[in-house]
Scaffold this motif. Structure first.
Motif, PDB file in Angstrom:
ATOM      1  N   GLN A  13       0.813  -1.246  -0.044  1.00 41.91           N
ATOM      2  CA  GLN A  13      -0.044  -0.087   0.030  1.00 41.91           C
ATOM      3  C   GLN A  13       0.880   1.420  -0.118  1.00 41.91           C
ATOM      4  O   GLN A  13       2.107   1.153   0.492  1.00 41.91           O
ATOM      5  CB  GLN A  13      -0.987   0.265   1.367  1.00 41.91           C
ATOM      6  N   PRO A  14       0.258   2.404  -0.549  1.00 41.83           N
ATOM      7  CA  PRO A  14       1.056   3.645  -0.410  1.00 41.83           C
ATOM      8  C   PRO A  14       1.754   4.041   1.062  1.00 41.83           C
ATOM      9  O   PRO A  14       0.779   3.680   2.049  1.00 41.83           O
ATOM     10  CB  PRO A  14       0.101   4.549  -0.757  1.00 41.83           C
ATOM     11  N   GLY A  15       2.834   4.306   1.107  1.00 40.75           N
ATOM     12  CA  GLY A  15       3.307   4.463   2.600  1.00 40.75           C
ATOM     13  C   GLY A  15       3.850   3.205   3.100  1.00 40.75           C
ATOM     14  O   GLY A  15       4.451   3.140   4.072  1.00 40.75           O
ATOM     15  N   GLY A  16       3.777   1.839   2.665  1.00 42.04           N
ATOM     16  CA  GLY A  16       4.231   0.561   3.096  1.00 42.04           C
ATOM     17  C   GLY A  16       5.757   0.401   2.571  1.00 42.04           C
ATOM     18  O   GLY A  16       6.349   1.375   2.204  1.00 42.04           O
ATOM     19  N   SER A  17       6.067  -0.554   2.831  1.00 43.82           N
ATOM     20  CA  SER A  17       7.438  -0.961   2.919  1.00 43.82           C
ATOM     21  C   SER A  17       7.727  -2.307   2.241  1.00 43.82           C
ATOM     22  O   SER A  17       6.918  -3.404   2.526  1.00 43.82           O
ATOM     23  CB  SER A  17       8.337  -1.051   4.291  1.00 43.82           C
ATOM     24  N   LEU A  18       8.823  -2.590   1.613  1.00 46.52           N
ATOM     25  CA  LEU A  18       9.052  -3.980   1.003  1.00 46.52           C
ATOM     26  C   LEU A  18      10.770  -4.026   1.055  1.00 46.52           C
ATOM     27  O   LEU A  18      11.323  -2.840   1.123  1.00 46.52           O
ATOM     28  CB  LEU A  18       8.828  -4.444  -0.312  1.00 46.52           C
ATOM     29  N   GLY A  68      16.205   9.057   0.722  1.00 44.59           N
ATOM     30  CA  GLY A  68      15.647   9.283   1.896  1.00 44.59           C
ATOM     31  C   GLY A  68      14.547   8.087   2.177  1.00 44.59           C
ATOM     32  O   GLY A  68      14.025   7.966   3.305  1.00 44.59           O
ATOM     33  N   ARG A  69      13.989   7.554   1.097  1.00 45.42           N
ATOM     34  CA  ARG A  69      13.261   6.349   1.280  1.00 45.42           C
ATOM     35  C   ARG A  69      13.586   5.062   1.322  1.00 45.42           C
ATOM     36  O   ARG A  69      13.178   4.090   2.057  1.00 45.42           O
ATOM     37  CB  ARG A  69      12.192   6.522   0.400  1.00 45.42           C
ATOM     38  N   PHE A  70      14.578   4.888   0.047  1.00 45.82           N
ATOM     39  CA  PHE A  70      15.316   3.507  -0.065  1.00 45.82           C
ATOM     40  C   PHE A  70      16.573   3.600   0.723  1.00 45.82           C
ATOM     41  O   PHE A  70      17.148   4.379   0.588  1.00 45.82           O
ATOM     42  CB  PHE A  70      15.444   3.143  -1.563  1.00 45.82           C
ATOM     43  N   THR A  71      17.158   2.344   1.196  1.00 48.38           N
ATOM     44  CA  THR A  71      18.234   2.189   1.780  1.00 48.38           C
ATOM     45  C   THR A  71      19.039   0.775   1.045  1.00 48.38           C
ATOM     46  O   THR A  71      18.392  -0.247   1.193  1.00 48.38           O
ATOM     47  CB  THR A  71      18.334   2.068   3.037  1.00 48.38           C
ATOM     48  N   LEU A  83      17.699  -4.075  -0.799  1.00 47.16           N
ATOM     49  CA  LEU A  83      17.101  -2.670  -1.157  1.00 47.16           C
ATOM     50  C   LEU A  83      15.900  -2.577  -0.133  1.00 47.16           C
ATOM     51  O   LEU A  83      14.927  -3.092  -0.436  1.00 47.16           O
ATOM     52  CB  LEU A  83      16.710  -2.536  -2.501  1.00 47.16           C
ATOM     53  N   GLN A  84      15.909  -1.869   0.951  1.00 46.29           N
ATOM     54  CA  GLN A  84      14.906  -1.596   1.696  1.00 46.29           C
ATOM     55  C   GLN A  84      14.122  -0.405   1.315  1.00 46.29           C
ATOM     56  O   GLN A  84      14.839   0.804   1.050  1.00 46.29           O
ATOM     57  CB  GLN A  84      15.364  -1.305   3.035  1.00 46.29           C
ATOM     58  N   MET A  85      12.876  -0.622   1.026  1.00 44.17           N
ATOM     59  CA  MET A  85      11.971   0.415   0.385  1.00 44.17           C
ATOM     60  C   MET A  85      10.869   0.901   1.352  1.00 44.17           C
ATOM     61  O   MET A  85      10.093   0.018   1.636  1.00 44.17           O
ATOM     62  CB  MET A  85      11.308  -0.066  -0.975  1.00 44.17           C
ATOM     63  N   ASN A  86      11.034   2.112   2.015  1.00 42.15           N
ATOM     64  CA  ASN A  86      10.131   2.491   2.778  1.00 42.15           C
ATOM     65  C   ASN A  86       9.134   3.514   1.978  1.00 42.15           C
ATOM     66  O   ASN A  86       9.592   4.116   1.114  1.00 42.15           O
ATOM     67  CB  ASN A  86      10.822   3.103   4.100  1.00 42.15           C
ATOM     68  N   ASP A 120      27.646  -6.742 -15.314  1.00 42.89           N
ATOM     69  CA  ASP A 120      27.958  -7.916 -16.035  1.00 42.89           C
ATOM     70  C   ASP A 120      26.619  -9.024 -15.874  1.00 42.89           C
ATOM     71  O   ASP A 120      26.245  -9.764 -16.937  1.00 42.89           O
ATOM     72  CB  ASP A 120      29.051  -8.681 -15.919  1.00 42.89           C
ATOM     73  N   TYR A 121      26.223  -9.162 -14.811  1.00 44.70           N
ATOM     74  CA  TYR A 121      25.251 -10.190 -14.395  1.00 44.70           C
ATOM     75  C   TYR A 121      23.936  -9.430 -14.138  1.00 44.70           C
ATOM     76  O   TYR A 121      23.848  -8.768 -13.080  1.00 44.70           O
ATOM     77  CB  TYR A 121      25.608 -11.059 -13.400  1.00 44.70           C
ATOM     78  N   TRP A 122      22.933  -9.938 -14.675  1.00 43.67           N
ATOM     79  CA  TRP A 122      21.456  -9.299 -14.394  1.00 43.67           C
ATOM     80  C   TRP A 122      20.623 -10.388 -13.855  1.00 43.67           C
ATOM     81  O   TRP A 122      20.484 -11.447 -14.604  1.00 43.67           O
ATOM     82  CB  TRP A 122      20.917  -8.667 -15.599  1.00 43.67           C
ATOM     83  N   GLY A 123      19.720 -10.165 -12.982  1.00 45.12           N
ATOM     84  CA  GLY A 123      18.621 -10.812 -12.729  1.00 45.12           C
ATOM     85  C   GLY A 123      17.460 -10.883 -13.419  1.00 45.12           C
ATOM     86  O   GLY A 123      17.400 -10.032 -14.466  1.00 45.12           O
ATOM     87  N   GLN A 124      16.412 -11.816 -13.156  1.00 42.25           N
ATOM     88  CA  GLN A 124      15.214 -11.647 -13.981  1.00 42.25           C
ATOM     89  C   GLN A 124      14.266 -10.629 -13.537  1.00 42.25           C
ATOM     90  O   GLN A 124      13.109 -10.171 -14.138  1.00 42.25           O
ATOM     91  CB  GLN A 124      14.654 -13.002 -13.843  1.00 42.25           C
ATOM     92  N   GLY A 125      14.401 -10.199 -12.531  1.00 41.55           N
ATOM     93  CA  GLY A 125      13.496  -9.039 -11.968  1.00 41.55           C
ATOM     94  C   GLY A 125      12.379  -9.655 -10.920  1.00 41.55           C
ATOM     95  O   GLY A 125      12.046 -10.715 -11.090  1.00 41.55           O
ATOM     96  N   THR A 126      11.943  -8.738 -10.235  1.00 40.90           N
ATOM     97  CA  THR A 126      10.920  -9.067  -9.534  1.00 40.90           C
ATOM     98  C   THR A 126       9.775  -7.832  -9.271  1.00 40.90           C
ATOM     99  O   THR A 126      10.243  -6.525  -9.257  1.00 40.90           O
ATOM    100  CB  THR A 126      11.313  -9.231  -7.751  1.00 40.90           C
ATOM    101  N   GLN A 127       8.634  -8.038  -9.331  1.00 41.39           N
ATOM    102  CA  GLN A 127       7.585  -7.097  -9.544  1.00 41.39           C
ATOM    103  C   GLN A 127       7.162  -6.324  -8.116  1.00 41.39           C
ATOM    104  O   GLN A 127       6.967  -7.178  -7.296  1.00 41.39           O
ATOM    105  CB  GLN A 127       6.264  -7.493 -10.098  1.00 41.39           C
ATOM    106  N   VAL A 128       7.151  -5.095  -8.367  1.00 36.61           N
ATOM    107  CA  VAL A 128       6.878  -4.315  -7.083  1.00 36.61           C
ATOM    108  C   VAL A 128       5.699  -3.450  -7.565  1.00 36.61           C
ATOM    109  O   VAL A 128       5.832  -2.575  -8.514  1.00 36.61           O
ATOM    110  CB  VAL A 128       7.917  -3.284  -6.507  1.00 36.61           C
ATOM    111  N   SER A 129       4.411  -3.768  -6.734  1.00 35.24           N
ATOM    112  CA  SER A 129       3.277  -2.792  -7.168  1.00 35.24           C
ATOM    113  C   SER A 129       2.693  -2.177  -5.942  1.00 35.24           C
ATOM    114  O   SER A 129       2.741  -2.685  -4.800  1.00 35.24           O
ATOM    115  CB  SER A 129       2.224  -3.866  -7.628  1.00 35.24           C
ATOM    116  N   VAL A 130       2.496  -0.878  -6.059  1.00 37.10           N
ATOM    117  CA  VAL A 130       2.069   0.076  -4.918  1.00 37.10           C
ATOM    118  C   VAL A 130       0.846   0.512  -5.304  1.00 37.10           C
ATOM    119  O   VAL A 130       0.598   1.285  -6.288  1.00 37.10           O
ATOM    120  CB  VAL A 130       3.154   1.177  -4.667  1.00 37.10           C
ATOM    121  N   SER A 131      -0.117   0.231  -4.465  1.00 36.20           N
ATOM    122  CA  SER A 131      -1.488   0.515  -4.801  1.00 36.20           C
ATOM    123  C   SER A 131      -2.544   0.503  -3.456  1.00 36.20           C
ATOM    124  O   SER A 131      -2.117  -0.571  -2.567  1.00 36.20           O
ATOM    125  CB  SER A 131      -2.197  -0.383  -5.912  1.00 36.20           C
ATOM    126  N   SER A 132      -3.523   1.251  -3.368  1.00 35.44           N
ATOM    127  CA  SER A 132      -4.205   1.105  -2.416  1.00 35.44           C
ATOM    128  C   SER A 132      -5.779   0.235  -2.659  1.00 35.44           C
ATOM    129  O   SER A 132      -6.449  -0.219  -1.764  1.00 35.44           O
ATOM    130  CB  SER A 132      -5.088   2.581  -1.758  1.00 35.44           C
TER     131      SER A 132
END
Length: 132
Positions: A13-18, A68-71, A83-86, A120-132
């Motif tokens: 949710q908006p304002g949340g963390s992953l 200021g939001r991600f670490t 990657l801490q995402m607040n 050189d090395y890339w991952g396949q990715g992970t989906q992040v969705s932010v929605s109320s």
């Protein structure tokens, strides 16, 4: 085989963390710089955060949109970069990728497009969705 793999994405949710994880396998993480990138629908992939090679002395850098939001942090013993995402916002919705490169450059330099080929090395990715 040397590779990196992301995990930890999901719906927030908006304002949340992953917290995203980037796990390296097939190589020792210590001498590798790591970048976190994201690609939103219809947009180009963009770098959002980097961490230089090394341990506790590793430099870190962020683009303005996430500062200021991600670490970013690294645990070489676990071969993992986090990657801490607040304070998530709907505009953070994207597929998130990590990439590793045997690069001597600082995190600030690695934010620049001209240093993209350092990774050189890339991952396949992970989906992040932010929605109320």
């Amino acid at each position: 085989q040397s590779q990196v793999a992301e995990s930890g994405g999901g719906l927030a949710q908006p304002g949340g963390s992953l917290r995203l994880s980037c796990v390296a396998s097939g190589f020792t993480l210590d001498p590798y710089a790591i970048g976190w990138f994201r690609q939103a629908p219809g947009k180009e992939r963009e770098v959002i955060s980097t961490i230089s090679r090394g341990g506790a002395d590793a430099s870190k850098a962020y683009v303005e949109a996430v500062k200021g939001r991600f670490t970013i942090s690294r645990d070489n013993a676990k071969s993992t970069v986090y990657l801490q995402m607040n304070g998530l916002k709907p505009e953070d919705t994207a597929v998130y990728y990590c990439a590793a490169g045997l690069s001597p450059f600082s995190a600030e330099l690695l934010l620049q497009k001209r240093y993209l080929n350092e990774f050189d090395y890339w991952g396949q990715g992970t989906q992040v969705s932010v929605s109320s």
